[in-house]
Design an enzyme around this catalytic site. Structure first.
Site, PDB file in Angstrom:
ATOM      1  N   SER A   1      10.682   6.299   9.123  1.00 42.07           N
ATOM      2  CA  SER A   1      10.023   6.128  10.442  1.00 42.07           C
ATOM      3  C   SER A   1      10.394   4.588  10.820  1.00 42.07           C
ATOM      4  CB  SER A   1       8.629   6.180  10.573  1.00 42.07           C
ATOM      5  OG  SER A   1       7.928   5.684  11.567  1.00 42.07           O
TER       6      SER A   1
ATOM      7  N   GLY B   1       5.771  -2.285   6.621  1.00 39.86           N
ATOM      8  CA  GLY B   1       7.220  -2.638   6.732  1.00 39.86           C
ATOM      9  C   GLY B   1       7.904  -1.604   7.845  1.00 39.86           C
ATOM     10  N   GLU B   2       8.949  -2.235   8.252  1.00 42.64           N
ATOM     11  CA  GLU B   2      10.119  -1.513   8.934  1.00 42.64           C
ATOM     12  C   GLU B   2      11.376  -1.130   8.152  1.00 42.64           C
ATOM     13  OE1 GLU B   2      10.907  -0.108  11.933  1.00 42.64           O
ATOM     14  OE2 GLU B   2      12.997   0.084  10.893  1.00 42.64           O
TER      15      GLU B   2
ATOM     16  N   ASN C   1      -6.740   4.955  14.023  1.00 40.82           N
ATOM     17  CA  ASN C   1      -7.995   4.484  13.225  1.00 40.82           C
ATOM     18  C   ASN C   1      -8.232   3.050  13.933  1.00 40.82           C
ATOM     19  OD1 ASN C   1      -8.372   6.266  10.947  1.00 40.82           O
ATOM     20  ND2 ASN C   1      -6.286   5.820  10.722  1.00 40.82           N
TER      21      ASN C   1
ATOM     22  N   GLU D   1       0.752  -1.285  -0.059  1.00 33.41           N
ATOM     23  CA  GLU D   1       0.150  -0.156  -0.157  1.00 33.41           C
ATOM     24  C   GLU D   1       0.705   1.293  -0.013  1.00 33.41           C
ATOM     25  OE1 GLU D   1      -3.125  -2.009   2.958  1.00 33.41           O
ATOM     26  OE2 GLU D   1      -2.307  -0.249   3.423  1.00 33.41           O
TER      27      GLU D   1
ATOM     28  N   CYS E   1       3.950  -5.570  15.625  1.00 32.10           N
ATOM     29  CA  CYS E   1       3.245  -4.608  16.872  1.00 32.10           C
ATOM     30  C   CYS E   1       1.938  -5.065  16.973  1.00 32.10           C
ATOM     31  CB  CYS E   1       3.354  -3.089  16.195  1.00 32.10           C
ATOM     32  SG  CYS E   1       5.223  -2.575  16.061  1.00 32.10           S
TER      33      CYS E   1
ATOM     34  N   CYS F   1       3.282   8.469   1.108  1.00 34.91           N
ATOM     35  CA  CYS F   1       3.556   7.557   2.167  1.00 34.91           C
ATOM     36  C   CYS F   1       3.864   6.327   1.245  1.00 34.91           C
ATOM     37  CB  CYS F   1       2.776   7.447   3.239  1.00 34.91           C
ATOM     38  SG  CYS F   1       3.074   6.018   4.592  1.00 34.91           S
TER      39      CYS F   1
ATOM     40  N   CYS G   1       5.059  -7.303   7.631  1.00 32.76           N
ATOM     41  CA  CYS G   1       6.257  -6.861   8.572  1.00 32.76           C
ATOM     42  C   CYS G   1       6.661  -7.829   9.451  1.00 32.76           C
ATOM     43  CB  CYS G   1       5.798  -5.641   9.184  1.00 32.76           C
ATOM     44  SG  CYS G   1       6.854  -4.840  10.192  1.00 32.76           S
TER      45      CYS G   1
ATOM     46  N   CYS H   1      -1.139  -3.147  14.905  1.00 34.06           N
ATOM     47  CA  CYS H   1      -0.942  -2.804  13.491  1.00 34.06           C
ATOM     48  C   CYS H   1      -1.402  -4.014  12.709  1.00 34.06           C
ATOM     49  CB  CYS H   1       0.711  -2.671  13.366  1.00 34.06           C
ATOM     50  SG  CYS H   1       1.083  -2.344  11.602  1.00 34.06           S
TER      51      CYS H   1
ATOM     52  N   LEU I   1       6.757   5.464  18.739  1.00 38.45           N
ATOM     53  CA  LEU I   1       7.076   5.461  20.148  1.00 38.45           C
ATOM     54  C   LEU I   1       5.807   4.640  20.908  1.00 38.45           C
ATOM     55  CD1 LEU I   1       9.338   6.063  22.170  1.00 38.45           C
ATOM     56  CD2 LEU I   1       8.085   8.007  22.797  1.00 38.45           C
TER      57      LEU I   1
ATOM     58  N   CYS J   1      -2.736   1.522   8.179  1.00 40.55           N
ATOM     59  CA  CYS J   1      -1.620   0.669   7.515  1.00 40.55           C
ATOM     60  C   CYS J   1      -2.031  -0.767   7.371  1.00 40.55           C
ATOM     61  CB  CYS J   1      -0.247   0.724   8.145  1.00 40.55           C
ATOM     62  SG  CYS J   1       0.751   1.983   7.646  1.00 40.55           S
TER      63      CYS J   1
HETATM   64  S1  SF4 Z   1       4.684  -1.707   9.871  1.00 37.54           S
HETATM   65 FE1  SF4 Z   1       5.260  -0.615  11.548  1.00 37.54          FE
HETATM   66  S2  SF4 Z   1       3.740  -0.672  13.158  1.00 37.54           S
HETATM   67 FE2  SF4 Z   1       3.130  -2.323  11.769  1.00 37.54          FE
HETATM   68  S3  SF4 Z   1       4.385  -4.167  12.798  1.00 37.54           S
HETATM   69 FE3  SF4 Z   1       5.692  -3.159  11.347  1.00 37.54          FE
HETATM   70  S4  SF4 Z   1       7.078  -1.753  12.472  1.00 37.54           S
HETATM   71 FE4  SF4 Z   1       4.983  -2.267  13.488  1.00 37.54          FE
END
Ligand code: SF4
Length: 341
Positions: free
Chosen positions: A190, A158-159, A289, A91, A115, A104, A111, A118, A214, A332
Site C-alpha cells: 500500500s 511507514g511508506e 478508528n 507494529e 498524513c 500487516c 514515517c 495518521c 486515497l 496504525c
Molecule cells: S504511515 Fe501511511 S498514512 Fe501514515 S503518514 Fe505514512 S504514508 Fe501516511
C-alpha cells in the site's frame, strides 16, 4: 561487523557460503532453517559443528523483540509491538479472515509522509527497516501464534515505496520457495501515491497487489489530508493507476478512510465514483478508528454504508472493511505512540 544473514537472498547466501570455503548446497539448508523460525546457528542440526561455529562468528540472525501483544476479545486480532536493535519500535497485526490468516507489517519505524490523520506520522521517520526486520515480523508472528500466515499486507507504519530497495528484497525473500514460499498474488503493498515508484513497481512485481491510500475525492481535500498530494496530484496519480491496471491486468484497491465532516458526504462519494469510473478497481471503505492525538473522528458504520451504496450505484466496486481489533489500539501507530509516552 557481523553479516545480517536473514537479509540475504538465497543467491547471496550461496555466494557467502562459498566465500567461507563451504559447499554451495549448504546455503539452502541455512536458508530454510531461517524460515522455520530458528534464531541460533547451533540449532541448525544438519550442519557440521564447525560450520555452525563459523557462522556464529561472522553472521547474526535478526530477531525482533516482542515488547507487547494486544489481543482482541472480539475477533482474535493480535497486535504486536516489536523492539528493534536501535531501540525503536514497530507494529504488526495478525488478523483472521475467512480466506486465511493475514499479517500487516511495517516497512519503516515512523514515517515522513506526514498524513494528517495518521498516528504513525507523529514524530516523523526514525529508520528504514532492513529486509530481515520486515521478514522477521512474519516469522515471529507465525511462531507466536503457531499458525501459518497466508497473506501479507505491507500497510503498517511507514511508506513502503520510501524504502523501495529493501521492500523489493523482502518480497523476493518471502517468495523464495526454500523459505516461506509465499505467492506474489498473496502480497499487497500500500502506498500513499509515490508515482515514480508505482511505475517501477508495476514493472518489477506485476503480480503483487497494489493498494493506494486515497482518502479523498479531489485535490483540495487530499492535499489537506496528505501532503504528498501537493507533489503528485490526484489526476496524475489516477492516470498512473489506470496505466498500472493495463500493464498488470490486476485490479487496484483504493483505501478510503471516512472522516466525519471532511470526506464523507454524498457529494464526495459521487465525485469519487466519477473519478474512478475508468479504472479497474475496488474501493475499501474504512470507518476510521478514532485517533486520539488528532482531531478526526470516523463517521460510523451508517455513514460508511451510505457512502458505499453511492459508489456501487455508480458502478464502482466497493465494500466496507470489517472492523478487526476495534477493542484494541488498532489504528496504525497507536501502540507505538503509547510506548513512547
Ligand atoms: S504511515 Fe501511511 S498514512 Fe501514515 S503518514 Fe505514512 S504514508 Fe501516511
Amino acid at each position: 561487523m557481523k553479516e545480517d544473514i536473514k537479509s540475504m537472498s538465497l543467491e547471496e547466501l550461496e555466494i557467502f557460503i562459498e566465500s567461507i570455503g563451504e559447499k554451495k548446497y549448504r546455503a539452502k539448508q541455512v536458508f530454510s532453517w531461517l524460515y522455520k523460525g530458528i534464531y541460533n546457528f547451533n540449532d541448525m542440526s544438519d550442519l557440521s559443528k564447525e560450520l555452525r561455529n563459523k557462522l556464529d562468528q561472522i553472521a547474526y540472525i535478526e530477531r525482533l523483540d516482542i515488547l507487547k501483544i494486544q489481543e482482541s476479545k472480539k475477533d482474535r486480532t493480535r497486535k504486536y509491538l516489536f523492539g528493534l536493535r536501535d531501540g525503536s519500535a514497530i507494529e504488526s497485526v495478525f488478523m483472521k479472515y475467512r480466506h486465511g490468516n493475514t499479517v500487516c507489517i511495517s516497512s519503516q519505524a515512523g514515517c515522513r509522509m506526514g498524513c494528517d490523520f495518521c498516528a504513525s506520522a507523529i514524530g516523523g521517520l526514525t529508520k528504514n527497516l532492513s529486509p530481515s526486520e520486515m521478514v522477521d515480523q512474519v516469522i515471529a508472528i507465525e511462531k507466536d501464534t503457531g499458525e501459518k500466515v497466508n497473506n501479507i499486507v505491507v500497510m503498517g507504519t511507514g511508506e513502503p515505496f520510501d524504502n523501495y530497495d529493501n521492500l523489493c528484497k523482502f518480497i523476493v525473500l518471502i517468495h523464495t520457495q526454500e523459505g516461506m514460499n509465499m505467492s506474489l498474488r498473496n502480497i499487497t503493498v500500500s502506498t500513499c501515491g509515490l508515482i515514480p515508484k508505482i511505475k517501477e513497481f508495476g514493472t518489477d512485481f506485476p503480480q503483487v497487489n497494489l493498494a493506494i491510500s486515497l482518502h479523498a475525492p479531489n485535490d483540495a481535500i487530499r492535499s489537506k489530508l496528505m501532503p504528498i498530494n501537493r507533489k503528485y496530484p490526484m489526476d496524475e496519480l489516477l492516470r498512473v493507476c489506470h496505466e498500472h491496471t493495463m500493464v498488470t491486468g490486476r485490479r487496484i484497491t483504493f483505501e478510503y478512510a471516512l472522516i466525519e465532516g471532511v470526506n464523507d458526504s454524498s457529494e464526495n462519494a459521487k465525485e469519487l465514483a466519477d473519478k474512478l469510473s475508468n479504472i479497474l478497481c475496488h474501493v475499501n471503505i474504512i470507518p476510521l478508528n478514532l485517533v486520539s492525538e488528532r482531531d478526526y473522528r470516523g463517521g460510523g458504520r451508517r455513514s460508511a454504508q451510505i457512502f458505499c451504496n453511492i459508489l456501487t450505484q455508480n458502478g464502482i466496486n466497493a465494500t466496507i472493511r470489517r472492523e478487526l481489533g476495534s477493542d484494541i489500539d488498532a489504528a496504525c501507530g497507536q501502540l507505538r505512540l503509547k510506548q513512547k509516552n
